[in-house]
Design an enzyme around this catalytic site. Structure first.
Site, PDB file in Angstrom:
ATOM      1  N   VAL A 116      -5.680   6.417   3.373  1.00  0.00           N
ATOM      2  CA  VAL A 116      -5.684   5.327   2.403  1.00  0.00           C
ATOM      3  C   VAL A 116      -4.921   5.788   1.171  1.00  0.00           C
ATOM      4  O   VAL A 116      -5.162   6.887   0.661  1.00  0.00           O
ATOM      5  CB  VAL A 116      -7.117   4.926   2.013  1.00  0.00           C
ATOM      6  CG1 VAL A 116      -7.098   3.782   1.007  1.00  0.00           C
ATOM      7  CG2 VAL A 116      -7.929   4.544   3.242  1.00  0.00           C
ATOM      8  N   CYS A 117      -3.981   4.973   0.722  1.00  0.00           N
ATOM      9  CA  CYS A 117      -3.246   5.236  -0.510  1.00  0.00           C
ATOM     10  C   CYS A 117      -2.562   6.606  -0.454  1.00  0.00           C
ATOM     11  O   CYS A 117      -1.877   6.915   0.523  1.00  0.00           O
ATOM     12  CB  CYS A 117      -4.205   5.117  -1.699  1.00  0.00           C
ATOM     13  SG  CYS A 117      -3.407   4.973  -3.306  1.00  0.00           S
ATOM     14  N   THR A 118      -2.781   7.458  -1.461  1.00  0.00           N
ATOM     15  CA  THR A 118      -2.093   8.741  -1.514  1.00  0.00           C
ATOM     16  C   THR A 118      -2.704   9.784  -0.583  1.00  0.00           C
ATOM     17  O   THR A 118      -2.251  10.938  -0.571  1.00  0.00           O
ATOM     18  CB  THR A 118      -2.084   9.299  -2.949  1.00  0.00           C
ATOM     19  OG1 THR A 118      -3.436   9.359  -3.437  1.00  0.00           O
ATOM     20  CG2 THR A 118      -1.254   8.407  -3.863  1.00  0.00           C
ATOM     21  N   THR A 136       2.476   4.398   1.851  1.00  0.00           N
ATOM     22  CA  THR A 136       1.523   4.866   0.858  1.00  0.00           C
ATOM     23  C   THR A 136       1.636   3.948  -0.349  1.00  0.00           C
ATOM     24  O   THR A 136       2.346   2.937  -0.307  1.00  0.00           O
ATOM     25  CB  THR A 136       1.795   6.333   0.474  1.00  0.00           C
ATOM     26  OG1 THR A 136       0.745   6.802  -0.392  1.00  0.00           O
ATOM     27  CG2 THR A 136       3.139   6.494  -0.228  1.00  0.00           C
TER      28      THR A 136
END
Length: 338
Positions: A116-118, A136
């Site tokens: 998730v995300c970074t 990302t």
């Protein structure tokens, strides 16, 4: 019930993790497990999820917002899960080398690897994204591409699936990805029920852009152009040609087109395309209007024109999009008997 019938989900915790990257997907999987249990005779959680959280040594971690999360166990004590979920946050900027080593050695044992995300930065640092397409948060996509050239970075989608590895954009995109995984595991009805319980407005497909038209484009500085932006959003079925919009802004078509792109970062045509697509998606998801009626309402004119726009932007037809994402009608509530 056998252990094999439960999909284990292991969430990796570390200091300065983004709390929503953890709790968003966890709420989705937990809600799906509850729905699956309700749908089984006797309430057994067959075909559902067993969710565990773990940090390197099992100690509590402090999130980037100051919350403290207490893990269930140490990573070294956990068996290989069905789904390994790696969240993002400020802690991915300078991660503990031991965490990267653990991911490099243990993540390939999971049946499904999710970031998730970074969190994608941690997977990339462990070499787990080499040769794969990934996404990302838009703010670090350039950094991911520069630092890890073996990763094929696509900065636009809200999530990307490449084999058994799935990566998602920022924060709420983790919820979208988790819902997609639930739909794959347990079916569309459970996924949509969970989405409604979480009050998720849209069940977004992975190849949807990270930003809406209004967020992708900058807000124009001059008031006439801002008013035109708002007009487009509120009237997608109207004549939105450059000539018509320029007249509304009291500018020549050439001056309007040049000023609009300069102040918003996109052309009037592309802005109109995004607005119409978003409006059509909402109607397909939340209304019972026919595709022909929706194509007129959204300014496409014909179903074929709308189909071409959907295939170009989302890789699917309006009919298939509705089949996947239309919320089923809620059953009528029974009146209490006295």
């Amino acid at each position: 019930m056998t252990q094999r019938s439960v999909r284990s989900v292991l969430v990796v915790l570390f200091d300065d993790v983004q709390s929503l990257d953890v709790t968003g997907p966890v709420e989705v999987f937990a809600g799906a497990a509850s729905q699956a249990a309700e749908g089984r005779a006797g309430g057994g959680p067959d075909d559902a999820y067993r969710i565990r959280t773990a940090s390197l040594d099992g100690s509590p971690v402090r999130t980037s917002s100051g919350l403290t999360l207490v893990p269930d166990a140490a990573l070294t004590d956990e068996p290989a899960p069905h789904t390994l979920l790696v969240p993002g946050g400020q802690g991915t900027r300078d991660p503990d080398p031991r965490l990267i080593d653990w991911l490099r050695e243990n993540a390939p044992r999971a049946e499904r690897l999710v970031s998730v995300c970074t969190g994608a930065l941690l997977l990339a640092a462990a070499g787990l994204l080499d040769g794969r397409r990934a996404t990302t948060h838009w703010g670090v996509s350039d950094h991911l591409a520069r630092t890890y050239p073996a990763v094929e970075v696509d900065p636009d989608p809200i999530f990307v699936r490449d084999g058994n590895v799935a990566t998602s954009a920022g924060v709420t995109a983790g919820i979208d990805l988790a819902l997609a995984l639930v739909e794959e595991d347990l079916g569309r009805d459970i996924a949509l029920t969970v989405a409604r319980h979480l009050v998720v407005f849209l069940r977004r497909p992975g190849n949807q852009a990270q930003f809406s038209a209004q967020l992708t484009a900058q807000t124009a500085q001059r008031e006439p152009l801002r008013e035109v932006q708002q007009w487009i959003t509120e009237h997608p079925g109207d004549d939105l040609s450059v000539e018509s919009l320029a007249a509304r802004a009291s500018l020549s078509p050439r001056h309007f087109a040049r000023a609009f792109q300069s102040e918003t970062g996109t052309t009037p045509g592309k802005y109109v395309e995004r607005v119409r697509l978003e409006h059509a998606r909402r109607l397909l998801e939340d209304s019972r209007d026919g595709i022909e009626e929706i194509s007129r309402t959204c300014g496409y004119g014909t179903p074929e024109a709308m189909r071409r726009a959907f295939v170009k932007s989302l890789g699917t037809s309006p009919a298939e999009y509705r089949r996947r994402f239309h919320a089923p009608a809620q059953p009528a509530r029974q009146q209490p008997t006295h």
